[in-house]
Design a protein around this motif. Structure first.
Motif, mmCIF file in Angstrom:
data_model
loop_
_atom_site.group_PDB
_atom_site.id
_atom_site.type_symbol
_atom_site.label_atom_id
_atom_site.label_comp_id
_atom_site.label_asym_id
_atom_site.label_seq_id
_atom_site.Cartn_x
_atom_site.Cartn_y
_atom_site.Cartn_z
ATOM 1 N N GLN A 22 0.820 -1.207 0.000
ATOM 2 C CA GLN A 22 0.000 0.000 0.000
ATOM 3 C C GLN A 22 0.858 1.263 0.000
ATOM 4 O OE1 GLN A 22 -2.192 -0.825 3.588
ATOM 5 N NE2 GLN A 22 -3.945 -1.698 2.505
ATOM 6 N N SER A 23 2.080 1.164 0.534
ATOM 7 C CA SER A 23 2.966 2.325 0.607
ATOM 8 C C SER A 23 3.779 2.530 -0.662
ATOM 9 C CB SER A 23 3.917 2.177 1.805
ATOM 10 O OG SER A 23 3.204 1.995 2.997
ATOM 11 N N ALA A 24 3.960 1.470 -1.447
ATOM 12 C CA ALA A 24 4.797 1.561 -2.645
ATOM 13 C C ALA A 24 4.351 2.658 -3.616
ATOM 14 C CB ALA A 24 4.840 0.205 -3.349
ATOM 15 N N PRO A 25 3.038 2.843 -3.875
ATOM 16 C CA PRO A 25 2.647 3.924 -4.796
ATOM 17 C C PRO A 25 3.101 5.306 -4.358
ATOM 18 C CG PRO A 25 0.816 2.401 -4.472
ATOM 19 C CD PRO A 25 1.879 2.025 -3.478
ATOM 20 N N ALA A 26 3.265 5.521 -3.044
ATOM 21 C CA ALA A 26 3.691 6.835 -2.554
ATOM 22 C C ALA A 26 5.072 7.206 -3.095
ATOM 23 C CB ALA A 26 3.694 6.858 -1.031
ATOM 24 N N ALA A 27 5.939 6.206 -3.259
ATOM 25 C CA ALA A 27 7.272 6.483 -3.797
ATOM 26 C C ALA A 27 7.188 6.947 -5.249
ATOM 27 C CB ALA A 27 8.141 5.231 -3.693
ATOM 28 N N PHE A 28 6.284 6.337 -6.032
ATOM 29 C CA PHE A 28 6.117 6.739 -7.423
ATOM 30 C C PHE A 28 5.463 8.114 -7.530
ATOM 31 C CE2 PHE A 28 6.522 2.159 -7.690
ATOM 32 C CZ PHE A 28 7.300 1.979 -8.827
ATOM 33 N N VAL A 29 4.442 8.352 -6.691
ATOM 34 C CA VAL A 29 3.776 9.653 -6.704
ATOM 35 C C VAL A 29 4.739 10.753 -6.280
ATOM 36 C CG1 VAL A 29 1.961 11.033 -5.629
ATOM 37 C CG2 VAL A 29 1.487 8.677 -6.318
ATOM 38 N N GLY A 30 5.495 10.500 -5.207
ATOM 39 C CA GLY A 30 6.446 11.495 -4.734
ATOM 40 C C GLY A 30 7.514 11.798 -5.766
ATOM 41 N N SER A 31 7.999 10.751 -6.427
ATOM 42 C CA SER A 31 9.023 10.940 -7.454
ATOM 43 C C SER A 31 8.485 11.752 -8.627
ATOM 44 C CB SER A 31 9.535 9.579 -7.934
ATOM 45 O OG SER A 31 10.515 9.739 -8.938
ATOM 46 N N TYR A 32 7.255 11.455 -9.041
ATOM 47 C CA TYR A 32 6.665 12.178 -10.172
ATOM 48 C C TYR A 32 6.460 13.654 -9.847
ATOM 49 C CZ TYR A 32 3.378 13.542 -13.816
ATOM 50 O OH TYR A 32 2.756 14.197 -14.862
#
Length: 462
Positions: A116-126
Motif C-alpha cells: 500500500q505504501s509503494a505507490p507513494a514512492a512513485f507519486v512522490g518521485s513524479y
C-alpha cells in the motif's frame, strides 16, 4: 489469551489484540495494538517531503534548478519533454533513492502495508520531477527514486522498529529512540506524534522480534586496474565493512522484506568514502523440502551501489533466487545460492563521455551463483560470482557485460572474532558502435578482522 467459551472469531481477535503486563505489582489492559491508518497525516508528510528539500535547495543552497514557476511546471507535465539527465553518479544512484525512501515512509509509518505504501514512492518521485525542478523530468531519476526508494524505505522502516524496544527505559531507551530517528526520520517523527517515543508498553506488535546478525570488518584493502597485481601496483588503505542479516528466511517468507541483507563498505579511497551500499529484500518465497537438506526459492528486490577508486556501478533489479543447505558427513555443511532476473536500470561506467556524463544507462539481466563449505563452524571457504548484461538505452551506442568473482577464507577465533582473507576481481567489457571495445579487469584483495554479534540461522548466505 484465549476465551474459555465459544465466541465469535472477530471477538476473539479483538481480545487477543489487548496486551496484559505487570507494572508496580498491578495489572492493566492496554488499548488494542492495531495499526491505525492516518491518510491525512501521510498525505501531509508526503507534501512536506517535497516542500522541505525544495525550500532548502531554493533559499539556502540557492540552486538554479530549484527556481520553478508555473511555466516550468507546465513544461514538465508534458511527457514529450522528459529527458535523461547528466548528474553525478552519486547523486543519481544514491541521493535519489535515499530521497525516495522518505516518500515511501510517509505512508509506511502511518499504518499502511508495504504494497500500500509503494505507490507513494512513485507519486512522490513524479511530483518532484515535474514540480520541484525547472529541469526536464528525467526517466532515470523517476526509476531510481521510486523503486530504489521502496527498497531503502522498507529497509530503514524495519531497522528503526528493530532498534527500539518499547519495554526498555531510561538512557538506553532514549538513545535507541534517537538512533531509530536517524535511521528513519519519518518513523521517528510519527512516534513522537503518536506518543510512542519513550512510552513503556508490553510485548507490542510494534516491537520487531526478528533475528538479527551483524558482521563488522576492519582491515586493509587494495584495488588495482588493468589486471595488475594489487600487491605490486597501488597501495593498501584501511577499510570497514558492515553486513547485516535481518530475519529468518525459513519463517514467514511470504511477507515482503522479512529477510534482508544489507552490505555497506567504506574507507580510505581516492574518490569517495562510501564505497558499497547493497540491499537485498525478500518479496515472497517457497520452501522446497529434500532429504537431509533444505531449499528455498525466494523472489527478491535488489539495490546495488558500488563506488571505489577503480570501479563504479549502480543497479536496481528483481531476482528469483534458489538457496540450499546440505549437511555433509564429518561436520561439513554446504550452502549454495543461485539467482537470476531482470535489471530495471543500471548505470555502467563509460570511458567515452556522453553529454558530460561518464556512465551509460540501460536495462539488462543479472545472474549470481555462490557456494560455501564450512567445517564445524570453525573454518569456511566460499566462492561467489555476480554477472550482468546491459543494453544502453541512454548514452553511447553500446552494450556491456560485467562480472565479479570473489574467494573468501574465514577462520573463526573466540568470542565471535574471526580472520578473513578475500581476493577477487571486477571485469567490465564494453562493446561500442562508434569506439573501440574495452575490456578492463580490476583485481582486489581484502584482509580483515571480523566480529559477529547476534545469531541468524537462515540458510540465506550472501
Amino acid at each position: 489469551m484465549t476465551l474459555p467459551f465459544s465466541f465469535s472469531a472477530r471477538a476473539q481477535r479483538y481480545v487477543n489484540s489487548y496486551k496484559l503486563y505487570p507494572k508496580d505489582s498491578s495489572f492493566r489492559y492496554l488499548q488494542p495494538d492495531i495499526p491505525k491508518k492516518h491518510f491525512g497525516r501521510a498525505a501531509t508528510e508526503l507534501v512536506l517531503a517535497e516542500v522541505v528539500p525544495w525550500t532548502i535547495d531554493r533559499y539556502i543552497r540557492k540552486a538554479d534548478y530549484a527556481k520553478i514557476s508555473f511555466k516550468t511546471v507546465g513544461h514538465n507535465l508534458n511527457l514529450n519533454n522528459w529527458a535523461w539527465d547528466n548528474d553525478e553518479f552519486q547523486t543519481n544512484q544514491f541521493g535519489h533513492p535515499y530521497h525516495g525512501n522518505y516518500f515511501f515512509n510517509t505512508f509506511r509509518t502511518n499504518g499502511y502495508s508495504f504494497w500500500q505504501s509503494a505507490p507513494a514512492a512513485f507519486v512522490g518521485s513524479y511530483i518532484w520531477e515535474t514540480a520541484a525542478e525547472n529541469q526536464a523530468p528525467a526517466p532515470n531519476d523517476f526509476i531510481n527514486t521510486s523503486f530504489g526508494g521502496i527498497i531503502l524505505g522498507e529497509m530503514t522502516y524495519r531497522l528503526s522498529n528493530k532498534i527500539v524496544n518499547n519495554r526498555s527505559r531510561g538512557l538506553k531507551r532514549q538513545a535507541s529512540e534517537v538512533l531509530a530517528l536517524l535511521v528513519n526520520p519519518v518513523n521517528g517523527i510519527n512516534r513522537l506524534l503518536d506518543g510512542k517515543w519513550g512510552k513503556i508498553y508490553g510485548n507490542s506488535t510494534d516491537h520487531d522480534s526478528s533475528r538479527l546478525q551483524v558482521e563488522f570488518d576492519a582491515g586493509l584493502r587494495n584495488f588495482s586496474v588493468n589486471n595488475k597485481s594489487p600487491f605490486k601496483n597501488g597501495r593498501f588503505g584501511w577499510y570497514g565493512r558492515i553486513k547485516l542479516l535481518y530475519g529468518d528466511a525459513n519463517q514467514n517468507f511470504k511477507v515482503p522484506f522479512t529477510n534482508i541483507t544489507i552490505l555497506t563498505e567504506f574507507g580510505q579511497d581516492d574518490s569517495t568514502k562510501l564505497n558499497i551500499v547493497s540491499v537485498y529484500g525478500s518479496l515472497t518465497g517457497w520452501k522446497i523440502y529434500g532429504k537431509n537438506n533444505t531449499h528455498l526459492a525466494i523472489l527478491s528486490a535488489n539495490y546495488d551501489y558500488y563506488h571505489n577508486a577503480a570501479f563504479f556501478f549502480g543497479a536496481q533489479s528483481v531476482k528469483m533466487n534458489l538457496y540450499s543447505q546440505v549437511n555433509l558427513p564429518g561436520k561439513f555443511v554446504l550452502n549454495t545460492s543461485f539467482g537470476l532476473g531482470p535489471v530495471l536500470l543500471a548505470a555502467v561506467p563509460d570511458p567515452h563521455l556522453y553529454n558530460g556524463r561518464n556512465y551509460d544507462y540501460g536495462p539488462g539481466f543479472a545472474i549470481n551463483a555462490g557456494g560455501r563449505v564450512s567445517f564445524d563452524s570453525k573454518v569456511s571457504l566460499g566462492v561467489n560470482y555476480r554477472g550482468g548484461w546491459m543494453k544502453t538505452l541512454n548514452g553511447n551506442k553500446s552494450d556491456y557485460f560485467l562480472h565479479a568473482i570473489s574467494n573468501e577464507f574465514i577462520y573463526a577465533l573466540l568470542n565471535g572474532f574471526s580472520l578473513s582473507a578475500e581476493a577477487g576481481y571486477f571485469n567490465l567489457h564494453g562493446n561500442y558502435a562508434d569506439f573501440d571495445d574495452t575490456d578492463k579487469k580490476y583485481p582486489y584483495v581484502r584482509l580483515s578482522v571480523r566480529f559477529i554479534t547476534g545469531y541468524n540461522k537462515s540458510i540465506i548466505k550472501q
